[in-house]
Design an enzyme around this catalytic site. Structure first.
Site, short mmCIF file in Angstrom:
data_model
loop_
_atom_site.label_atom_id
_atom_site.label_comp_id
_atom_site.label_asym_id
_atom_site.label_seq_id
_atom_site.Cartn_x
_atom_site.Cartn_y
_atom_site.Cartn_z
N HIS A 258 0.86 -1.19 0.00
CA HIS A 258 0.00 0.00 0.00
C HIS A 258 0.89 1.23 0.00
O HIS A 258 1.95 1.23 0.64
CB HIS A 258 -0.91 0.01 1.23
CG HIS A 258 -2.05 0.97 1.11
ND1 HIS A 258 -1.92 2.30 1.44
CD2 HIS A 258 -3.31 0.79 0.68
CE1 HIS A 258 -3.07 2.90 1.21
NE2 HIS A 258 -3.93 2.02 0.74
N ASP A 309 -8.03 -5.25 -0.45
CA ASP A 309 -8.50 -6.07 -1.56
C ASP A 309 -8.21 -7.56 -1.35
O ASP A 309 -8.85 -8.41 -1.96
CB ASP A 309 -7.87 -5.59 -2.88
CG ASP A 309 -8.37 -4.22 -3.23
OD1 ASP A 309 -9.59 -4.00 -3.12
OD2 ASP A 309 -7.56 -3.34 -3.58
C1 LIG Z 1 -0.36 -0.52 -3.94
C2 LIG Z 1 0.96 -0.30 -4.65
C3 LIG Z 1 0.69 0.22 -6.06
C4 LIG Z 1 1.77 0.73 -3.86
O1 LIG Z 1 2.87 0.98 -4.59
P1 LIG Z 1 4.05 1.96 -4.14
O2 LIG Z 1 3.71 2.75 -2.96
O3 LIG Z 1 4.44 2.70 -5.36
O4 LIG Z 1 5.13 0.94 -3.68
P2 LIG Z 1 6.38 0.54 -4.52
O5 LIG Z 1 5.96 0.05 -5.88
O6 LIG Z 1 7.36 1.66 -4.47
O7 LIG Z 1 6.90 -0.69 -3.69
C5 LIG Z 1 8.02 -0.72 -2.84
C6 LIG Z 1 8.69 -2.08 -2.99
O8 LIG Z 1 7.75 -3.11 -2.69
C7 LIG Z 1 7.50 -3.90 -3.84
N1 LIG Z 1 6.08 -4.18 -3.90
C8 LIG Z 1 5.08 -3.35 -3.57
N2 LIG Z 1 3.91 -3.98 -3.71
C9 LIG Z 1 4.20 -5.22 -4.15
C10 LIG Z 1 3.41 -6.33 -4.46
N3 LIG Z 1 2.09 -6.27 -4.35
N4 LIG Z 1 4.02 -7.45 -4.86
C11 LIG Z 1 5.36 -7.53 -4.96
N5 LIG Z 1 6.17 -6.50 -4.67
C12 LIG Z 1 5.58 -5.36 -4.27
C13 LIG Z 1 7.96 -3.07 -5.02
O9 LIG Z 1 8.30 -3.87 -6.13
C14 LIG Z 1 9.13 -2.37 -4.41
O10 LIG Z 1 10.18 -3.31 -4.30
P3 LIG Z 1 11.70 -2.89 -4.52
O11 LIG Z 1 12.00 -1.87 -3.46
O12 LIG Z 1 12.45 -4.17 -4.37
O13 LIG Z 1 11.77 -2.32 -5.90
C15 LIG Z 1 1.75 -1.62 -4.73
O14 LIG Z 1 1.99 -2.11 -3.43
C16 LIG Z 1 1.06 -2.66 -5.58
O15 LIG Z 1 1.21 -2.66 -6.81
N6 LIG Z 1 0.27 -3.58 -4.96
C17 LIG Z 1 -0.46 -4.58 -5.72
C18 LIG Z 1 -1.75 -4.01 -6.25
C19 LIG Z 1 -2.76 -3.82 -5.15
O16 LIG Z 1 -2.99 -4.69 -4.33
N7 LIG Z 1 -3.40 -2.66 -5.18
C20 LIG Z 1 -4.42 -2.30 -4.23
C21 LIG Z 1 -3.92 -1.21 -3.36
S1 LIG Z 1 -5.02 -0.86 -2.03
#
Ligand SMILES: CC(C)(COP(=O)(O)OP(=O)(O)OC[C@H]1O[C@@H](n2cnc3c(N)ncnc32)[C@H](O)[C@@H]1OP(=O)(O)O)[C@@H](O)C(=O)NCCC(=O)NCCS
Length: 376
Positions: A258, A309
């Site tokens: 998140h 979710d």
């Molecule tokens: C929600 C979300 C977009 C937040 O993204 P964000 O704040 O930009 O976080 P980041 O993408 O910078 O993630 C930080 C690290 O965690 C990892 N990460 C974050 N969510 C992840 C996931 N669901 N699965 C695998 N790795 C994940 C990223 O790859 C990153 O890893 P790294 O540092 O090795 O490169 C992201 O966690 C995600 O894509 N989750 C899956 C989709 C989801 O469930 N969405 C509903 C949100 S309520």
């Protein structure tokens, strides 16, 4: 422009003020802890709280529920149009179109006063379940159903979609999921709605844009992908290998992580025991077991907790709802938060127009057409 002002994805940026919800510390809607709302109120009370600013009195709630019941029907021509959309088109796309179509029939489309916006939002709240259920049942070749005044909003949602009388536990599970999905400050779709509103556009345009934003798998669309993950993993024994494999391929595991809740999403914690209870009722805890193992391994490997979710997908599965409807159900609830933000934005508006940092080609002289070489 200074680099210090640039935060990719606007992470951590305070992009506006709101009195609607606070997610710092404990999640609260207009000051009330979401835990208390989920435990003690109905979704109708929460919807009223978000739209009108305070919890309703018994009388106000009864009026609100009457209006919801009376506003649920949508114009026949919209239903006919929805029935002509090719069957392969997903429910979220059709819902976006349906909401846009509703705007053409709304008597207050161009009245952006708070009272008119509250009335429009109440009608949308009533009509979105009708759109979702109508399209679903048309696709299945099933007759459309009417709302039943004796059922709650959650009960009607289940009734309209499945055509089955909801059990008390199913109705309550749906109710809690709606309460938890209702509002979450400046998430992507709400911010989208506020950006649209900031141009002095109308509430329907803001909501249609918000639906488009919610659809993406990194936002609301994740709840549909979560069930695909659970099905793909297939068994608890397979979970560990599947997670390591997915992470090695840099795959994002839907339902985890998140932008704001780095230590865990309190809404996911609230919903998990309800999923376990529903699984017990179905006497099939296979998905719970897979989910439990996945949670453990993703935490061990990546320190990522599940988000809302993650349990929501299982909850809707136990309620017998098709996966394609999971994100539309999110809309059925979040319309309340979106509308509250539209009203708040328009009451204290300033055009939302940030800047970008330019990273394109350096200055270069213009080359007349005849003097340009073939770039290939
Ligand atoms: C929600 C979300 C977009 C937040 O993204 P964000 O704040 O930009 O976080 P980041 O993408 O910078 O993630 C930080 C690290 O965690 C990892 N990460 C974050 N969510 C992840 C996931 N669901 N699965 C695998 N790795 C994940 C990223 O790859 C990153 O890893 P790294 O540092 O090795 O490169 C992201 O966690 C995600 O894509 N989750 C899956 C989709 C989801 O469930 N969405 C509903 C949100 S309520």
């Amino acid at each position: 422009m200074s680099n210090e002002l640039y935060f990719p994805g606007l992470e951590g940026v305070i992009a506006g003020e709101t009195a609607i919800s606070n997610i710092t510390g404990e999640l609260r809607y207009r000051g009330y802890a979401v835990n208390d709302l989920a435990a003690q109120s109905t979704f109708e009370e929460v919807a009223y709280l978000l739209l009108f600013g305070d919890l309703p009195t018994e009388e106000a709630l009864a009026d609100f529920e009457t209006i919801l019941g009376e506003s649920a029907a949508v114009d026949e021509s919209i239903l006919e149009f929805l029935s002509n959309i090719p069957l392969h088109v997903g429910s979220m796309d059709v819902l976006r179109t349906g909401i846009s179509a509703l705007s053409h029939f709304d008597p207050q489309l161009h009245d952006e006063s708070p009272a008119a916006s509250q009335a429009k939002a109440t009608r949308l709240l009533a009509q979105i379940p009708t759109l979702i259920a109508a399209r679903h049942r048309m696709r299945q070749g099933l007759p459309l159903l009417d709302v039943r005044p004796e059922l709650s909003f959650a009960g009607n949602l289940l009734w309209l979609i499945t055509g089955r009388e909801p059990t008390a536990s199913h109705e309550r599970a749906m109710d809690v999921s709606l309460i938890l999905y209702a509002e979450h400050e400046f998430n992507a779709s709400t911010f989208t709605a506020r950006v649209v509103t900031s141009t002095q556009s109308d509430l329907f345009s803001a909501v249609v844009a918000a639906v488009g934003s919610l659809k993406g798998p990194l936002h609301g669309g994740a709840n549909e992908r979560v069930l695909e993950v659970l099905n793909e993993v297939g068994s608890s024994e397979n979970a560990e290998r599947w997670v390591r494999d997915a992470l090695a391929k840099k795959r994002k595991i839907m339902g985890f992580g998140h932008r704001v809740y780095k230590d865990g999403d309190p809404r996911a914690v609230l919903l998990k025991p309800i999923c376990a209870e529903l699984a017990r009722e179905t006497q099939d805890d296979r998905l719970e077991q897979i989910a439990e193992t996945l949670e453990r391994v993703v935490r061990e490997e990546k320190k990522l907790p599940p988000n809302l979710d993650w349990p929501s997908a299982r909850l809707y599965h136990y309620l017998g709802i098709d996966v394609d409807l999971y994100t539309p159900l999110f809309v059925a609830s979040r319309i309340t938060g979106w509308a509250a933000h539209v009203i708040e934005q328009s009451q204290n508006n300033r055009l939302i127009r940030p800047r970008s940092r330019y990273i394109g080609p350096a200055e270069r002289p213009y080359v007349p057409l005849a003097e340009r070489g073939d770039p290939r």
